[in-house]
Design an enzyme around this catalytic site. Structure first.
Site, short mmCIF file in Angstrom:
data_model
loop_
_atom_site.label_atom_id
_atom_site.label_comp_id
_atom_site.label_asym_id
_atom_site.label_seq_id
_atom_site.Cartn_x
_atom_site.Cartn_y
_atom_site.Cartn_z
N ARG A 132 10.69 -15.96 -0.70
CA ARG A 132 9.41 -15.78 -1.37
C ARG A 132 8.68 -17.09 -1.64
O ARG A 132 7.55 -17.09 -2.14
CB ARG A 132 9.62 -15.08 -2.72
CG ARG A 132 9.66 -13.56 -2.72
CD ARG A 132 8.27 -12.90 -2.66
NE ARG A 132 7.27 -13.57 -3.44
CZ ARG A 132 7.10 -13.44 -4.77
NH1 ARG A 132 7.89 -12.66 -5.47
NH2 ARG A 132 6.13 -14.08 -5.38
N ASP A 144 5.75 -3.13 -6.59
CA ASP A 144 5.35 -3.27 -7.99
C ASP A 144 4.53 -2.06 -8.37
O ASP A 144 3.85 -1.46 -7.51
CB ASP A 144 4.53 -4.54 -8.20
CG ASP A 144 4.33 -4.86 -9.68
OD1 ASP A 144 5.16 -5.60 -10.23
OD2 ASP A 144 3.38 -4.35 -10.27
N TYR A 197 -1.89 -0.81 -18.64
CA TYR A 197 -2.31 -2.06 -18.01
C TYR A 197 -3.83 -2.10 -17.80
O TYR A 197 -4.47 -3.13 -18.03
CB TYR A 197 -1.60 -2.23 -16.66
CG TYR A 197 -0.18 -2.71 -16.77
CD1 TYR A 197 0.11 -3.95 -17.33
CD2 TYR A 197 0.88 -1.95 -16.30
CE1 TYR A 197 1.42 -4.41 -17.42
CE2 TYR A 197 2.19 -2.39 -16.39
CZ TYR A 197 2.45 -3.62 -16.97
OH TYR A 197 3.74 -4.07 -17.07
N ARG A 220 14.47 -12.13 -8.50
CA ARG A 220 14.65 -13.55 -8.84
C ARG A 220 16.09 -13.95 -9.12
O ARG A 220 16.42 -15.12 -9.13
CB ARG A 220 13.77 -13.90 -10.04
CG ARG A 220 12.28 -13.95 -9.69
CD ARG A 220 11.44 -14.12 -10.92
NE ARG A 220 11.45 -12.93 -11.76
CZ ARG A 220 10.84 -12.85 -12.93
NH1 ARG A 220 10.19 -13.89 -13.43
NH2 ARG A 220 10.88 -11.73 -13.64
#
Length: 365
Positions: free
Chosen positions: A59, A95, A170, A50
Site C-alpha cells: 500500500r 471500506d 458519517y 496495517r
C-alpha cells in the site's frame, strides 16, 4: 425454499447468483447454518490491513480509496491474511464508504481521521440530491470478487457493506463522531427527512451487496458500527426497519448474512430480528449471555477483545479458551453455531504472530 434451506442444501440460491462456488465443507458456512463444522471456524475483522508488513509494503504511496477500486490490489490484500494465518474466511478488502464514493459523493478517507465528507447532509434538499448507486459504478469491486473466488480455492469470501445508520452518521456529521449529536438531532427533530435519508442509503447498501453477491461472495456482513450509540427504543424506531429491508433484499442469494455492531449489547435482540443468520457480539458481553438476548435459531460470532492480542501468549491462550467455552455454552443455550472472531477489528499495531497463534489454538479446540 428459504435462504437457510438453500445454504444447507449446498445450492447457490436463485439463478442470478449462479456464479457462486458451492462449498459444502467450509467450516464457517457450516457453523453459520447450524451444521457441524470440521473444525471451529475463525476469522478476524480487519485481518487484512496495517498489522501485516506485506500490507504496508504493497500500500505504500497508494491512497485507501484508490486501493479499494483496484481489483488486483484488492485481491492481493484480501489474500494476505488467508495465506499467513490459515483463517477460515477471507473478507473483501474495502471500506464502508466505498459505495458512497462510487455513487459520486464527495468524500475522502483521511489518514488518522477516517472518512471526511465535503458537504454534510443537513436538510431534506440534501437528501433529495443524494446520488443513487448503480451496479456499474462498483464494477471494480465485483471484478475483485471474481478474482478472489478463483484464488481462494475452498475458503469462503465474505462481502460486506455499512448499514444505513452508520453511513448516515458519517454523512450527517461530516466524518467520525464521538457523540453523534448532529445525527441524533436530525433523527429526532425531522423524522420524515431521517427516514428518507436511511431509505436512500438502504438502496445504496442493497445495490453494493447485490453486486458482490452476483460476483460470487459466499457470505455478507452488514456493519452497523455506530448503532451502539442508540437506545433500544431509538434503534427500533429509526434504524431497524431499514436494516430489515437490506437483509430481506439479499435473502434470495441463499448465503449466510452476518450483522455486527460495536457496543450493541442492549440491542442484540433487536439486531437479531433484523434478518441476519449470524449476529456478531463485541467483547463487552459473554457469548452465552448474548445467546439469551439474541434468541434461538441464530449463530453467534465473536468475541475476543482485540487488546488481548497484546497481552502475551499465556493470556491469549487463556482468553481464547474462555471465549471458545462461552461459544459452546451459547450453542447449549440455543445458538445454532459459533464463529470465533474478535469483538471488533484487529488493531494496527498487533503482532501478526499473535494472530497466527490464536488461529492455531482455536483450530485445536
Amino acid at each position: 425454499m428459504s435462504g437457510l434451506d438453500n445454504m444447507n442444501s449446498g445450492t447457490t440460491g436463485s439463478a442470478e447468483y449462479s456464479a457462486r462456488r458451492v462449498l459444502p465443507d467450509a467450516p464457517l458456512l457450516a457453523a453459520a447454518t447450524g451444521r457441524t463444522p470440521s473444525r471451529r471456524p475463525v476469522w478476524f475483522m480487519r485481518q487484512a490491513g496495517r498489522s501485516l508488513p506485506e500490507y504496508r509494503e504493497i500500500r505504500a504511496g497508494i491512497g485507501m480509496l484508490e486501493s479499494c477500486f483496484d481489483p488486483a490490489l484488492v485481491c492481493e490484500i484480501t489474500m494476505q491474511p488467508v495465506r499467513r494465518h490459515d483463517v477460515d474466511a477471507a473478507i473483501l478488502f474495502s471500506d464502508i464508504v466505498v459505495p458512497l464514493k462510487a455513487a459520486g459523493i464527495d468524500l475522502d478517507i483521511v489518514a488518522g481521521v477516517g472518512p471526511v465528507v465535503a458537504n454534510p447532509i443537513r436538510s431534506v434538499d440534501d437528501v433529495a440530491a443524494l446520488p443513487r448507486l448503480v451496479p456499474e459504478e462498483v464494477g471494480a469491486i465485483a471484478q475483485a470478487v471474481r478474482l478472489l473466488t478463483t484464488e481462494l480455492g475452498f475458503t469462503p469470501l465474505i462481502g460486506f457493506a455499512g448499514a444505513p445508520f452508520t453511513l448516515a452518521s458519517y454523512l450527517v456529521e461530516g466524518g467520525p463522531s464521538r457523540n453523534h449529536e448532529k445525527t441524533k438531532a436530525l433523527m429526532h427533530s425531522d423524522p420524515k427527512t431521517w427516514h428518507a435519508l436511511l431509505g436512500s442509503l438502504a438502496d445504496t447498501t442493497i445495490c453494493f451487496l447485490q453486486a458482490q453477491l452476483k460476483a460470487g461472495v459466499d457470505a455478507v456482513q452488514l456493519f452497523d458500527s455506530w448503532a451502539g450509540a442508540l437506545s433500544l427504543a431509538d434503534y427500533r424506531e429509526f434504524v431497524l426497519p431499514h436494516s430489515e429491508r437490506v437483509f430481506a433484499e439479499v435473502a434470495a442469494a441463499g448465503v449466510p448474512r452476518i450483522h455486527f455492531g460495536v457496543g450493541t449489547g442492549e440491542l442484540l435482540g433487536a439486531m437479531g430480528e433484523a434478518g441476519a443468520d449470524v449476529v456478531g457480539v463485541d467483547w463487552r458481553i459473554p457469548l452465552d449471555v448474548a445467546a439469551g438476548r439474541v434468541g434461538p435459531g441464530k449463530a453467534l460470532q465473536g468475541n475476543l477483545d482485540p487488546a488481548v492480542l497484546f497481552a502475551g501468549p499465556e493470556v491469549i491462550d487463556r482468553e481464547v479458551r474462555r471465549i471458545a467455552a462461552e461459544g459452546d455454552r451459547a450453542i447449549e443455550a440455543g445458538a445454532i453455531g459459533h464463529i470465533f472472531n474478535l469483538g471488533h477489528g484487529v488493531l494496527p499495531d498487533t503482532d501478526p504472530s499473535a494472530i497466527t497463534s490464536a488461529v492455531e489454538l482455536v483450530h485445536s479446540l
